[in-house]
Design an enzyme around this catalytic site. Sequence first.
Site, PDB file in Angstrom:
ATOM      1  N   CYS A 131       1.000  -1.090   0.175  1.00 10.13           N
ATOM      2  CA  CYS A 131       0.014  -0.091  -0.144  1.00 10.13           C
ATOM      3  C   CYS A 131       0.952   1.176  -0.015  1.00 10.13           C
ATOM      4  CB  CYS A 131      -1.019  -0.106   1.516  1.00 10.13           C
ATOM      5  SG  CYS A 131      -2.088   1.495   1.290  1.00 10.13           S
ATOM      6  N   GLU A 137      -4.002   1.280  -6.387  1.00  6.48           N
ATOM      7  CA  GLU A 137      -2.999   0.448  -6.804  1.00  6.48           C
ATOM      8  C   GLU A 137      -2.774   0.505  -8.198  1.00  6.48           C
ATOM      9  OE1 GLU A 137       0.064  -1.120  -6.357  1.00  6.48           O
ATOM     10  OE2 GLU A 137      -0.930  -1.750  -4.501  1.00  6.48           O
TER      11      GLU A 137
END
Length: 221
Positions: free
Chosen positions: A2, A104
């Site tokens: 992340c 992402e």
Amino acid sequence: MCGRYTLLKDELEILEEFDIDEPIDSYQPSYNIAPGQNVLAIIHDGKKKRAGYLRWGLVPSWAKDEKIGYKMINARSETAHEKPSFKKLMSQKRCLIVADSFYEWKKVDGEKQPKRIQVKDRNIFTFAGLWDKWVQDDKVLFTCTILTKEANTFIRNIHHRMPVILPKEKENEWISPIKFHPEQAHEFIHSIEMEELTAYNVGSYVNAAINNDEMCIQPIT
């Protein structure tokens, strides 16, 4: 992993969602939260929950150089209970890192396509985090890292890792002032059932951390 996320909710909504009594000092929403920035986190101080800012990128209390934080934005939940950098923190320095989506990048034809990912049935959620206090001479830092896990079926199509997102009913338990054995914390994380996620494509504008406005989350076809 992340490496970028958002928090766009207003302060009152956050305080109500997490049952926080005191206002958040210097709260600012953000479309593009990046490593090295201060991020909104919640801890339990033994008496009550508190919301405030930690710098994203863990600097362990024993570190000689704060630059180590740039390498420690994430911690692998599979092994954090065994690693010297995280073992003690898994026991007693756990935090919630507040978000409402994360980004992402999926490889498509040799290029990376950014996607904004959200929890389907919640408009605000938390990542499982760890925090620490670092002191050297007259400098004090409070920093954090986000725990990650192997991607679920949905995220696997985008990336092989994902942040640990805590179910609403597990948040208070994660930051309980009661000390966990590191192995208990490990088992807790890996007993979590993943909620359904959604995703859509956004433009490459979000790639630059300096960009922080509505264009970051603008859908593209």
